[in-house]
Design a protein around this motif. Sequence first.
Motif: not given
Length: 415
Positions: A78-99
């Motif tokens: 819910e928070r990632v979809d809404a762009g709520t911090e700190p979850w949105a930035s942390a999710f973007a970080q995770m998704a952007g790694t090679r993992y």
Amino acid sequence: MTLTRTRRGVVVACSAAVVVMLAAVIGLAMINRPGDEPAVAETPWESAGPAVLAAPPDGAFRHPGVLIGADELARIKERVDAGTEPWASAFAQMAGTRYGKADWQPRPRAVVECGPYSDPDLGCTEEAEDGVAAYTQALLWNLTGDRAHAQAAIRIIDAWAAVLESHTNVNGPLQSAWSAVPMVRAAELIRYSYDGWDPAPAEAMFRDVYLPEVIGGATWTNGNWELIMMEAATGIAVFLDDRASFDRAVARFRERVKAYIYLTSDGPLPVAPPGETDVPEGRLIGYWQGQETFVDGLTQETCRDFGHTGWGLSAASHVAETARLQGLDLWSEIQPRMVAALELHMPYALGEKAPSWLCDGEPDTESYAPLPEAARHHLVDRLGLDLPGTTAYVRKYRPAEAAYFFAWETVTHGG
């Protein structure tokens, strides 16, 4: 296998079996902490969930129930979809790694051999990275609904389940724990969110390979070893619906936490490692890195370095979180020790000068990792306690990085 880092994620020293792994591990924790960047506005997690959950009936286990439950996943999404911090930035970080790439290819082998100072390193780096990748993919599947991520997690787990037989050499037990922790989190998430996966090979791997290598503990090793081993054992027990192993691991965990974090109520000296009695004072002080002044919150590895201390505290918080999901309130049992330990270490990790009585006035404070998100989340968000040092440290160095047995905890336990 041990590794110390500066607070910006840079490897600065190895004190146990990781020298050969350095280049690969730098990639494992490849996100620098933004300590000098402007703070991101954060939204409180108003609904953090109850501090204690009811136990499932008849001794059953709650699924998914290894570190993260269904309610937590729903709130995170819910928070990632809404762009709520700190979850949105942390999710973007995770998704952007090679993992976070769904084309990740596993590199399994039958025997993983991990010697002192990673000599040899035969599959150690590959297994650790594959475990983090599987967990990353399972999180991404649950938070995006993209089946490619579920299939990637399954590909990694099944590849290892098809061939893995054992872990050998001095650091084999720790390597087993490191790798089992994220791998079983991934397996638990996939099993209860994705149709069409046969978990039987994974069950056999966790039951026949990983569990026997971690469930017995490691008495005179540094305490982070055994706490991570008990994290692996409790997670595997939940995945296998194995009540006997869960209870055994919890019993060992309770004893190890007492022997890892000192309270003045323990007496003039710390509690000896599990199963040990009548330990000579000199041996016990030596085990505590030569520290002779004991105060609330001091850990067995404080004067070794803050990096290993952080690992021990993190593993303890993970076990308590998994137990919470199963209706067992380990948090209340370890709370006095955990609060004291976090608030003792955080000021020095933030740069305060250590007193002369602590590690001869020169503790290695630069290496504290990982961020204590899970502990802060429970103690502050759920219980409403005031942990100013812990909160300041977490906010300064978010988002949490990934390495070995910890990964992306600002996504999963930010608040």
